[in-house]
Design an enzyme around this catalytic site. Structure first.
Site, PDB file in Angstrom:
ATOM      1  N   GLY A  41     -86.214  12.866 106.654  1.00 27.52           N
ATOM      2  CA  GLY A  41     -84.838  13.096 107.327  1.00 27.52           C
ATOM      3  C   GLY A  41     -85.528  13.476 108.737  1.00 27.52           C
ATOM      4  O   GLY A  41     -86.716  13.662 109.080  1.00 27.52           O
ATOM      5  N   THR A  42     -84.575  13.505 109.882  1.00 26.81           N
ATOM      6  CA  THR A  42     -84.989  13.412 111.215  1.00 26.81           C
ATOM      7  C   THR A  42     -84.626  14.570 112.236  1.00 26.81           C
ATOM      8  O   THR A  42     -85.552  15.656 112.084  1.00 26.81           O
ATOM      9  CB  THR A  42     -84.725  12.008 111.910  1.00 26.81           C
ATOM     10  OG1 THR A  42     -83.758  11.378 111.214  1.00 26.81           O
ATOM     11  CG2 THR A  42     -85.802  11.199 111.686  1.00 26.81           C
ATOM     12  N   THR A  43     -83.822  14.578 112.880  1.00 26.68           N
ATOM     13  CA  THR A  43     -83.511  15.574 114.059  1.00 26.68           C
ATOM     14  C   THR A  43     -82.626  16.831 113.646  1.00 26.68           C
ATOM     15  O   THR A  43     -81.686  16.610 113.368  1.00 26.68           O
ATOM     16  CB  THR A  43     -83.106  14.878 115.527  1.00 26.68           C
ATOM     17  OG1 THR A  43     -83.849  13.704 115.569  1.00 26.68           O
ATOM     18  CG2 THR A  43     -83.180  15.732 116.393  1.00 26.68           C
TER      19      THR A  43
END
Lengths: 263, 223
Positions: A41-43
């Site tokens: 998962g990222t930001t």
């Protein structure tokens, strides 16, 4: 299943993870070496504003260079007055969130009163430290914890590193692969005591800029109707900003940029 | 060599039962009743921070009367069981019936095998989507489990309180009426109302239905 009755000196008390261990439901993680092609998962971003804190996150999960999921959730309520958002390996992160939510609820029910915000932040730090063997194999989980502190009557933000180090942020933070871009955007727009409207606006801008620069961060997806998650935590509790509201803000942002010829 | 005294099994069990009943009857009773918007639990409690009513899970509440340390231990075990079950399977799989059975088994085991029985009575309540899906389980000191319809009275002087409450009871009544009837039944005609502990399981709540009412809210409702 039987009723879990423990001798007084062996009871795990209000510690849910300890209870699972006692019951043999938390097997140790085997060391298998570096894993790749797992979902990431990222930001995620969090910032203080006049009524409390705002948490937001994009919806993309990646496996190496491909998009694994377009609509995963990264921002969750931890309990009534706090939230947790995750960046890193999606599998262990989601499991950690679930266990963390249960831990807070379990403590509150057994003890008759909820933990302090500081207590909750420390609890999460312990869980992240427990995940260190997994982090060494590439399954790092780096959450942001934020909430409304009922005793101090203000929003507070806590960030972590993989070793369980816990750091309190003064005003805002963003992490994950697009965190740097989001953080710069928010840094330029943030002021003390922002109202809800401009704070939501700024969170949306931060995520937009992150998705522009980072391949692993998802932007608004009007075709499928998928938009980043935005939530506020105030004295009233955790509340998600509705999808139509977020969609409208992205539409306005894109229109503004198009008209101004701004990249 | 001295001969041990012979005590018949009947007498032995009866003595234990008498002991438990005596302990329970010293405590104040607890009333639970279904109403249109959920389930109401009310009891007289002179220790405002030592709760007799507690949340167990999303739709499940616990009520205990008798010896505090004993029913509180059972309350904690119930929460631990429910949380572990919800973690292992899903939140929907946690139900009052299986919890009541576990309490029954445990209390039965203690009653038959230990010298001293538990001096407690327990109520496990689960609120449903409609009033017909509400569940009230009454567990006795010896592990006997009974399912009660619409309302239940446990603890000291239960028979008289039950009689007073039943005369007022009506199905699908409003919270105010239910609370007034419960308070009236608990105190009786010859006594002033003491400190009340009141909580509700609210029907239609998506997650945690349990809500404790504070003294001012109770006073407002009682008018």
């Amino acid at each position: 299943m039987t009723l879990p009755m423990f001798p007084v000196d062996e009871s795990p008390g209000p510690n849910f993870a300890g209870l699972l261990q006692k019951l043999g439901l938390a097997p140790p993680v085997p060391l298998v070496g570096e894993l790749d092609d797992i979902r990431h998962g990222t930001t995620i971003v969090a910032m203080r504003y006049a009524d409390g804190v705002i948490m937001a996150g994009d919806r993309r999960a990646t496996e190496g260079f491909s998009i694994a999921h377009r609509a995963i959730e990264k921002v969750f309520p931890a309990d009534r007055h706090s939230g947790v958002s995750i960046a890193g390996a999606a599998g262990p992160a989601l499991d950690m969130v679930r266990l963390f939510q249960l831990q807070l609820e379990h403590y509150e029910k057994l003890n008759g009163a909820a933990l302090s915000l500081e207590g909750k932040a420390n609890q999460l730090a312990q869980m992240i430290r427990g995940n260190l063997p997994m982090a060494m194999q590439g399954l790092a989980v780096v959450p942001i914890f934020a909430g409304y502190d009922l005793r101090r009557q203000t929003g507070r933000i806590f960030t972590y590193d993989v070793t369980g180090g816990r750091y309190e942020e003064a005003d805002f933070h963003a992490t994950g692969s697009g965190g740097r871009d989001a953080r710069t955007t928010i840094k330029l727009g943030w002021t003390e005591n922002m109202d809800r409207d401009s704070a939501v606006e700024l969170a949306v801008q931060g995520l937009y800029e992150a998705s522009e620069e980072d391949a692993a961060t998802g932007g608004p997806d009007p075709v499928r109707g998928i938009y980043p998650t935005v939530a506020t935590i105030t004295v009233e509790g955790f509340e998600r900003v509705g999808d139509p509201d977020v969609a409208e803000r992205f539409r306005a942002l894109i229109q503004h940029k198009t008209e101004a010829g701004q990249l | 060599m001295s001969m041990p005294f012979y005590v018949s099994p009947e007498q032995f069990m009866k003595d234990k039962a008498d002991y438990a009943i005596k302990g329970i009857s010293r405590g104040r009773a607890l009333v639970a009743t279904a109403f249109a918007g959920g389930i109401l639990l009310a009891t007289e409690n002179r220790n405002p921070n030592l709760h007799k009513i507690s949340e167990v899970y999303d739709r499940i509440a616990f009520g205990g009367v008798g010896r505090y340390s004993e029913f509180d231990q059972l309350r904690q075990a119930g929460i631990q069981h429910a949380d572990v079950k919800g973690y292992q399977y899903s939140r929907e799989d946690v139900d009052a019936r299986s919890l009541a059975n576990l309490y029954g088994q445990y209390l039965n085991q203690v009653f038959t095998h230990e010298m001293k029985p538990y001096e407690v009575e327990i109520l496990v309540a689960e609120v449903g989507d409609v009033i017909d899906d509400d569940r009230l389980f009454h567990i006795l000191y010896d592990g006997n489990v009974a399912e009660e319809d619409r309302f239940s009275v446990i603890g000291g002087d239960a028979a008289a309180i039950q009689e007073r409450f039943e005369s007022q009871f009506s199905a699908e009544w409003a919270l105010t009426d239910a609370l007034k009837a419960a308070t009236g039944a608990l105190t009786g005609p010859d006594r002033e109302v003491g400190d009340l502990e009141v909580a509700v399981l609210e029907r239609g709540e998506p997650r945690r239905a349990f809500r404790r009412m504070d003294a001012t809210e109770v006073a407002t409702l009682l008018g």
